[in-house]
Enzyme design. Sequence first.
Site, PDB file in Angstrom:
ATOM      1  N   THR A  31       0.852  -1.190   0.000  1.00 52.87           N
ATOM      2  CA  THR A  31       0.000   0.000   0.000  1.00 52.87           C
ATOM      3  C   THR A  31       0.892   1.245   0.000  1.00 52.87           C
ATOM      4  O   THR A  31       2.075   1.194   0.328  1.00 52.87           O
ATOM      5  CB  THR A  31      -0.942   0.024   1.215  1.00 52.87           C
ATOM      6  OG1 THR A  31      -0.199   0.286   2.410  1.00 52.87           O
ATOM      7  CG2 THR A  31      -1.687  -1.297   1.349  1.00 52.87           C
TER       8      THR A  31
ATOM      9  N   ALA B 155       1.916   2.790  -2.636  1.00 54.78           N
ATOM     10  CA  ALA B 155       2.950   2.368  -3.586  1.00 54.78           C
ATOM     11  C   ALA B 155       3.143   3.312  -4.758  1.00 54.78           C
ATOM     12  O   ALA B 155       3.890   2.995  -5.680  1.00 54.78           O
ATOM     13  CB  ALA B 155       2.610   0.965  -4.118  1.00 54.78           C
TER      14      ALA B 155
ATOM     15  N   SER C  15       4.542   6.319  -4.750  1.00 58.01           N
ATOM     16  CA  SER C  15       5.715   7.185  -4.668  1.00 58.01           C
ATOM     17  C   SER C  15       6.577   6.745  -3.493  1.00 58.01           C
ATOM     18  O   SER C  15       6.203   5.852  -2.717  1.00 58.01           O
ATOM     19  CB  SER C  15       5.306   8.654  -4.501  1.00 58.01           C
ATOM     20  OG  SER C  15       4.604   8.842  -3.280  1.00 58.01           O
ATOM     21  N   GLY C  16       7.725   7.385  -3.343  1.00 53.99           N
ATOM     22  CA  GLY C  16       8.565   7.197  -2.175  1.00 53.99           C
ATOM     23  C   GLY C  16       9.051   5.775  -1.967  1.00 53.99           C
ATOM     24  O   GLY C  16       9.373   5.054  -2.916  1.00 53.99           O
ATOM     25  N   ILE C  17       9.093   5.368  -0.707  1.00 56.48           N
ATOM     26  CA  ILE C  17       9.601   4.050  -0.348  1.00 56.48           C
ATOM     27  C   ILE C  17       8.768   2.949  -0.987  1.00 56.48           C
ATOM     28  O   ILE C  17       9.300   1.961  -1.480  1.00 56.48           O
ATOM     29  CB  ILE C  17       9.619   3.886   1.184  1.00 56.48           C
ATOM     30  CG1 ILE C  17      10.608   4.867   1.815  1.00 56.48           C
ATOM     31  CG2 ILE C  17       9.983   2.461   1.569  1.00 56.48           C
ATOM     32  CD1 ILE C  17      10.526   4.941   3.335  1.00 56.48           C
ATOM     33  N   GLY C  18       7.440   3.106  -1.000  1.00 56.64           N
ATOM     34  CA  GLY C  18       6.578   2.066  -1.560  1.00 56.64           C
ATOM     35  C   GLY C  18       6.840   1.820  -3.023  1.00 56.64           C
ATOM     36  O   GLY C  18       6.925   0.671  -3.470  1.00 56.64           O
TER      37      GLY C  18
ATOM     38  N   SER D 117       7.564   4.514  11.899  1.00 55.37           N
ATOM     39  CA  SER D 117       8.550   5.589  11.849  1.00 55.37           C
ATOM     40  C   SER D 117       9.349   5.541  13.137  1.00 55.37           C
ATOM     41  O   SER D 117       8.823   5.175  14.206  1.00 55.37           O
ATOM     42  CB  SER D 117       7.866   6.955  11.722  1.00 55.37           C
ATOM     43  OG  SER D 117       8.793   8.010  11.942  1.00 55.37           O
TER      44      SER D 117
ATOM     45  N   TYR E 193       1.012  12.455  14.381  1.00 61.13           N
ATOM     46  CA  TYR E 193       1.666  11.442  13.536  1.00 61.13           C
ATOM     47  C   TYR E 193       2.493  10.512  14.411  1.00 61.13           C
ATOM     48  O   TYR E 193       2.400   9.288  14.305  1.00 61.13           O
ATOM     49  CB  TYR E 193       2.544  12.134  12.503  1.00 61.13           C
ATOM     50  CG  TYR E 193       3.447  11.218  11.702  1.00 61.13           C
ATOM     51  CD1 TYR E 193       2.959  10.505  10.609  1.00 61.13           C
ATOM     52  CD2 TYR E 193       4.795  11.072  12.036  1.00 61.13           C
ATOM     53  CE1 TYR E 193       3.786   9.671   9.871  1.00 61.13           C
ATOM     54  CE2 TYR E 193       5.630  10.246  11.299  1.00 61.13           C
ATOM     55  CZ  TYR E 193       5.120   9.550  10.221  1.00 61.13           C
ATOM     56  OH  TYR E 193       5.951   8.721   9.487  1.00 61.13           O
TER      57      TYR E 193
END
Length: 276
Positions: free
Chosen positions: A9, A11, A13-16, A136, A150
């Site tokens: 999920t 997915a 952009s970024g790490i995904g 995180s 967060y």
Amino acid sequence: MDGKVVVITGASSGIGAELARQLAAKGDRLVLAARTKDKLDAVVRECGPSALAVAADVTKRADVERVRDEAIRRFGRVDAWVNNAGQGINKPVLALTDEDLDAMIDANLRSALYGMQAIVPHFQARGAGHLVNVSSFLGRVPLAPYRSAYNAAKAGLNALTANLRMDLREGWPGIHVSLVMPGIVATDFPTSVRGGGGEPWTPGQRVGPQVVQSAEEVAHMMADLIDRPQPEMYTNPSSHETALRYFGDVAAFEARMRGGAPAGSSGGAPVSSRAP
């Protein structure tokens, strides 16, 4: 066909997205979920014909269950499920509204709970599977208090992940439950936080005790984790030591964050309050 069937999920952009590219390159079959369909479709094109895009809002239980159903319909099973979706915030605790708190819980905690409840019964039926929750480092050590709700939501995710792992430990030894705690990563995360963001970091940049990691580096560690499960993983080499310092003496740690150290403390360099 060779390779694992992996659902990711967040997915688009970024790490995904980077994790999807790396898993596709080694032959895994992928089901990629995100709200932004055009970005998600672009990642799927990079990953090739063994990747499936499912546009979904993972804060809605029905959408998460649809992602699971589409994965099983397409590939017959799911081997690993990565709860990677999330969103940050820039607000101190006393400025939080009900809407802020609800948004952070929905994006960072409830969405992952929906993923856990959707896929673990499938793993139990198969007697095997791997759940990966992306949290995180801020869920463990409050280096960035302005992330407030967060951090709180990620701390809740840490707890749910540990509790699920213990729930499954005796009866389901073939099911692995992992928690991944990235530190500061060079993605577009800062630009999309609630309450206003900032500029993305640069790989190799030093921020307090940490050196900013690239999404590629973090995704590589996660791909290895999927092949070799472990209960918890800090992606940044400095995170484990920082956590030990924090829990060893919270008062001294917080004093260092403010630039000072109480009498009798170990002192040390100030810890930056700027983090993901």
